[in-house]
Motif scaffolding. Structure first.
Motif, PDB file in Angstrom:
ATOM      1  N   MET A 259       0.845  -1.165   0.000  1.00  0.00           N
ATOM      2  CA  MET A 259       0.000   0.000   0.000  1.00  0.00           C
ATOM      3  C   MET A 259       0.892   1.229   0.000  1.00  0.00           C
ATOM      4  N   THR A 260       0.432   2.281  -0.632  1.00  0.00           N
ATOM      5  CA  THR A 260       1.152   3.555  -0.665  1.00  0.00           C
ATOM      6  C   THR A 260       0.212   4.667  -0.230  1.00  0.00           C
ATOM      7  N   ASN A 261       0.708   5.577   0.608  1.00  0.00           N
ATOM      8  CA  ASN A 261      -0.065   6.744   1.017  1.00  0.00           C
ATOM      9  C   ASN A 261       0.049   7.790  -0.091  1.00  0.00           C
ATOM     10  N   HIS A 262      -1.023   7.977  -0.844  1.00  0.00           N
ATOM     11  CA  HIS A 262      -1.025   8.941  -1.944  1.00  0.00           C
ATOM     12  C   HIS A 262      -1.540  10.307  -1.503  1.00  0.00           C
ATOM     13  N   SER A 263      -1.822  10.488  -0.218  1.00  0.00           N
ATOM     14  CA  SER A 263      -2.285  11.801   0.254  1.00  0.00           C
ATOM     15  C   SER A 263      -1.086  12.711   0.513  1.00  0.00           C
ATOM     16  N   SER A 264      -1.349  13.956   0.833  1.00  0.00           N
ATOM     17  CA  SER A 264      -0.277  14.933   1.040  1.00  0.00           C
ATOM     18  C   SER A 264       0.124  15.077   2.501  1.00  0.00           C
ATOM     19  N   LYS A 265      -0.472  14.270   3.393  1.00  0.00           N
ATOM     20  CA  LYS A 265      -0.135  14.370   4.816  1.00  0.00           C
ATOM     21  C   LYS A 265      -0.105  12.992   5.460  1.00  0.00           C
ATOM     22  N   ASP A 266       0.505  12.917   6.643  1.00  0.00           N
ATOM     23  CA  ASP A 266       0.513  11.664   7.394  1.00  0.00           C
ATOM     24  C   ASP A 266      -0.925  11.203   7.606  1.00  0.00           C
ATOM     25  N   SER A 267      -1.148   9.902   7.468  1.00  0.00           N
ATOM     26  CA  SER A 267      -2.499   9.364   7.584  1.00  0.00           C
ATOM     27  C   SER A 267      -2.473   8.028   8.307  1.00  0.00           C
ATOM     28  N   ASN A 268      -3.624   7.652   8.842  1.00  0.00           N
ATOM     29  CA  ASN A 268      -3.843   6.346   9.437  1.00  0.00           C
ATOM     30  C   ASN A 268      -4.804   5.594   8.521  1.00  0.00           C
ATOM     31  N   TYR A 269      -4.579   4.297   8.358  1.00  0.00           N
ATOM     32  CA  TYR A 269      -5.423   3.486   7.485  1.00  0.00           C
ATOM     33  C   TYR A 269      -5.917   2.250   8.230  1.00  0.00           C
TER      34      TYR A 269
ATOM     35  N   THR B 132      -8.303  -7.761   9.286  1.00  0.00           N
ATOM     36  CA  THR B 132      -8.111  -6.319   9.286  1.00  0.00           C
ATOM     37  C   THR B 132      -6.635  -6.014   9.479  1.00  0.00           C
ATOM     38  N   ALA B 133      -6.166  -4.978   8.814  1.00  0.00           N
ATOM     39  CA  ALA B 133      -4.804  -4.479   9.003  1.00  0.00           C
ATOM     40  C   ALA B 133      -4.898  -2.983   9.274  1.00  0.00           C
ATOM     41  N   ALA B 134      -3.936  -2.449  10.003  1.00  0.00           N
ATOM     42  CA  ALA B 134      -3.917  -1.015  10.311  1.00  0.00           C
ATOM     43  C   ALA B 134      -2.519  -0.455  10.107  1.00  0.00           C
ATOM     44  N   LEU B 135      -2.463   0.747   9.583  1.00  0.00           N
ATOM     45  CA  LEU B 135      -1.211   1.487   9.424  1.00  0.00           C
ATOM     46  C   LEU B 135      -1.408   2.840  10.090  1.00  0.00           C
ATOM     47  N   ASN B 136      -0.511   3.204  10.992  1.00  0.00           N
ATOM     48  CA  ASN B 136      -0.629   4.471  11.716  1.00  0.00           C
ATOM     49  C   ASN B 136       0.540   5.387  11.395  1.00  0.00           C
ATOM     50  N   ASN B 137       0.254   6.692  11.342  1.00  0.00           N
ATOM     51  CA  ASN B 137       1.267   7.716  11.045  1.00  0.00           C
ATOM     52  C   ASN B 137       2.041   7.375   9.785  1.00  0.00           C
ATOM     53  N   PHE B 138       1.313   7.039   8.746  1.00  0.00           N
ATOM     54  CA  PHE B 138       1.855   6.618   7.460  1.00  0.00           C
ATOM     55  C   PHE B 138       2.157   7.867   6.644  1.00  0.00           C
ATOM     56  N   ALA B 139       3.433   8.144   6.374  1.00  0.00           N
ATOM     57  CA  ALA B 139       3.880   9.385   5.731  1.00  0.00           C
ATOM     58  C   ALA B 139       3.482   9.433   4.246  1.00  0.00           C
ATOM     59  N   PRO B 140       3.351  10.645   3.680  1.00  0.00           N
ATOM     60  CA  PRO B 140       3.066  10.773   2.247  1.00  0.00           C
ATOM     61  C   PRO B 140       4.098  10.006   1.419  1.00  0.00           C
ATOM     62  N   ASP B 141       3.625   9.303   0.400  1.00  0.00           N
ATOM     63  CA  ASP B 141       4.442   8.509  -0.521  1.00  0.00           C
ATOM     64  C   ASP B 141       5.132   7.320   0.141  1.00  0.00           C
ATOM     65  N   GLN B 142       4.879   7.072   1.421  1.00  0.00           N
ATOM     66  CA  GLN B 142       5.454   5.904   2.090  1.00  0.00           C
ATOM     67  C   GLN B 142       4.731   4.652   1.591  1.00  0.00           C
ATOM     68  N   THR B 143       5.487   3.573   1.418  1.00  0.00           N
ATOM     69  CA  THR B 143       4.948   2.287   0.981  1.00  0.00           C
ATOM     70  C   THR B 143       5.182   1.259   2.078  1.00  0.00           C
ATOM     71  N   ALA B 144       4.206   0.365   2.280  1.00  0.00           N
ATOM     72  CA  ALA B 144       4.343  -0.652   3.325  1.00  0.00           C
ATOM     73  C   ALA B 144       3.567  -1.899   2.954  1.00  0.00           C
ATOM     74  N   GLU B 145       3.970  -3.009   3.541  1.00  0.00           N
ATOM     75  CA  GLU B 145       3.216  -4.257   3.517  1.00  0.00           C
ATOM     76  C   GLU B 145       2.835  -4.550   4.957  1.00  0.00           C
ATOM     77  N   GLU B 146       1.629  -5.032   5.157  1.00  0.00           N
ATOM     78  CA  GLU B 146       1.146  -5.292   6.514  1.00  0.00           C
ATOM     79  C   GLU B 146       0.383  -6.606   6.521  1.00  0.00           C
ATOM     80  N   LYS B 147       0.470  -7.355   7.604  1.00  0.00           N
ATOM     81  CA  LYS B 147      -0.300  -8.590   7.752  1.00  0.00           C
ATOM     82  C   LYS B 147      -1.665  -8.265   8.332  1.00  0.00           C
TER      83      LYS B 147
END
Length: 68
Positions: free
Chosen positions: A1-11, A29-44
């Motif tokens: 997943m990639t944060n395509h927004s312009s600010k830190d976000s939680n998903y 369910t998976a959660a990502l917190n304080n996910f920076a703009p353009d940051q990419t991650a994989e989560e279980k």
């Protein structure tokens, strides 16, 4: 997943696990917190039961919340 927004976000991401015939066998369910703009991650994804091997994962919903 990639944060395509312009600010830190939680998903919060909802997924379902399907067998070869498309039958839902589990969900999670998976959660990502304080996910920076353009940051990419994989989560279980976590759920109430262990999904058997060989299932396909399908994202069913994604909700984004701005970080405070």
């Amino acid at each position: 997943m990639t944060n395509h927004s312009s600010k830190d976000s939680n998903y919060v991401i909802s997924v379902e696990f399907l067998d070869g015939s498309g039958t839902r066998k589990a969900e999670g369910t998976a959660a990502l917190n304080n996910f920076a703009p353009d940051q990419t991650a994989e989560e279980k994804a976590i759920g109430l039961s262990k999904a058997p091997d060989g299932l396909k994962c399908k994202i069913t919903n994604v909700e984004r919340y701005a970080s405070m």
